[in-house]
Design an enzyme around this catalytic site. Structure first.
Site: not given
Ligand code: DOR
Length: 436
Positions: A227, A301
């Site tokens: 991320h 995520d």
């Protein structure tokens, strides 16, 4: 099992073409002009047939916090979103820090997970022997900065030890713990969620990513930056180079599409995640990173928390937001709006993660590959949340937005797993395997 999609738009590795695609016994058996017995014929006119999405970063909370999500509900949300494979993170409770814990997750997933599954082993300061020996994991996860759960490795000597032993891919949550602690003190007393992005600032991310890159270079170790949220980290990877594929990275739809500080005015602590949502300038730089090849793939995520937990106000509210059910639609909508092409979306969400994790037999429409497929209606407009949610957490940061381009059917191993807004019973994924 034998069936043929007739007249679909096929998202091949070389681009989108019109043609037929036949599936036999769970595998793609012919592409283009299909000769011989087609089996059952399925009209795919007006629809795109693409490889199922591989989501390389999800949190499904089992064991330990199954009131938020579990392997079954999380994977049901996956297939509803066109995701046919997922890689799950180790910050469960207890955390997945041993071979035994990985085996336990696989047992739990078998016959319950609706999509194909792989699991990360989490690093601690003292489990390096497990990390080296754990052949059944898709990679090692290091939380360099603390987030949800107890996993954290922020001491330089411990990081050296982990990077220097073994060969498995290391995936990092890159935020500098010392800086997070210092800035938390500095901003103490602020209770508006906007402060979250200020505390966990771009420098904290850059510092940790810089260290991870240094360690990857020093020990010639495969590194994946999870991320990635700042343009500064993308610039760093451009400057330093990615070591011929030794270093890879991913971005999330929410970091591309939702911006701070304004998002906090709209959805408050629901927008709170780690690393945090950032300014539009950062998002634009992440988009450029995707387009110029600095960024390898897209993950979500998926980090479900209940609305009650998220509604507690800044401080007690946990960080994270769900994503598997909406990621493909969010990205197809972005393509519709001209931010990228549909081919880009397919590449970033299927072949991209396949390459990073060297996943065998998934992520491409290619003869011999598994028939994990998302059937997409590129013209379909739908409001996020209108049909309800499959994730147990029951919400999305994109709630209420109208997106154009939705998966309408999902196949896992050639079996129909999702159709007409319903997840079908009796279809399960299998364990992913990785080439060395
Ligand atoms: O916002 C986040 N939530 N970031 C993480 O790194 C962990 C995740 C979670 O598990 O809730």
């Amino acid at each position: 099992m034998r069936f043929t999609f007739r007249g679909g738009r096929l998202a091949l590795p070389t681009g989108i073409v019109d043609g037929d695609l036949r599936v036999v016994d769970g595998r793609i058996d012919a592409i283009g002009v299909v000769e011989g017995d087609p089996g059952e014929e399925i009209d795919a006119k007006g629809l795109m047939v693409m490889p199922g999405v591989i989501d390389p970063q999800v949190h499904f909370r089992e064991p330990g916090a199954t009131h938020k999500e579990d392997l079954e509900t999380g994977s049901r949300a996956c297939v509803a979103g066109g995701v046919t494979s997922f890689l799950e993170m180790p910050n469960t409770s207890p955390p997945t820090t041993s071979r035994e814990a990985i085996a336990d997750k696989k047992t739990r997933a078998s016959g319950r997970a609706r999509a194909n599954y792989g699991f990360f082993i989490g690093a601690t300061p003292d489990n390096v022997d497990e990390l080296v020996a754990c052949d059944g994991a898709c990679g090692i996860k290091i939380f360099m900065g603390s987030s949800t759960g107890s996993l954290l490795v922020n001491d330089r000597a411990d990081l050296d030890n982990i990077f220097s032993k073994g060969r498995r891919l290391i995936a990092v949550h890159a935020e500098d713990e010392a800086r997070l602690i210092e800035r938390k003190k500095q901003f103490a007393g602020r209770t508006d969620p906007k402060v979250h992005t200020e505390i966990r600032d771009a420098k904290a991310a850059l510092m940790a990513t810089t260290l991870a890159v240094e360690l990857s270079e020093k020990y010639d170790r495969r590194l994946h930056v999870l991320h990635m949220s700042t343009g500064d980290e993308a610039d760093l990877l451009v400057e330093r180079g990615k070591g011929d594929g030794r270093i890879t990275c991913e971005v999330l739809p929410q970091h591309l599409m939702l911006n701070a500080p304004e998002i906090y005015d709209r959805i408050g602590t629901r927008a709170q995640m780690n690393p945090p949502l950032r300014t539009k300038e950062h998002s634009e730089r992440l988009w450029r990173g995707l387009h110029d090849g600095t960024v390898d793939c897209i993950a979500t995520d998926h980090a479900p928390h209940t609305l009650e937990e998220k509604g507690q106000g800044y401080g007690p509210a946990p960080s994270g937001m769900p994503g598997v059910e909406t990621s493909l639609a969010v990205m197809l909508d972005a393509a519709h709006r001209g931010l990228c092409s549909v081919e880009d979306v397919v590449r970033w969400m299927t072949d991209g993660p396949r390459r990073v994790y060297r996943i065998v037999g998934k992520g491409r429409l290619e003869v011999g590959f598994d028939a994990d497929l998302a059937i997409v209606d590129l013209g379909r407009s739908e409001k996020v949340g209108a049909r309800g949610y499959f994730t147990k957490s029951g919400w999305s940061p994109f709630d209420g937005m109208t997106l154009k381009g939705w998966p309408v059917r999902t196949y896992v191993g050639g079996h129909l797993a999702f159709a007409d807004g319903e997840v079908l019973d009796g279809v399960f994924g299998g364990e992913l395997t990785y080439a060395q």
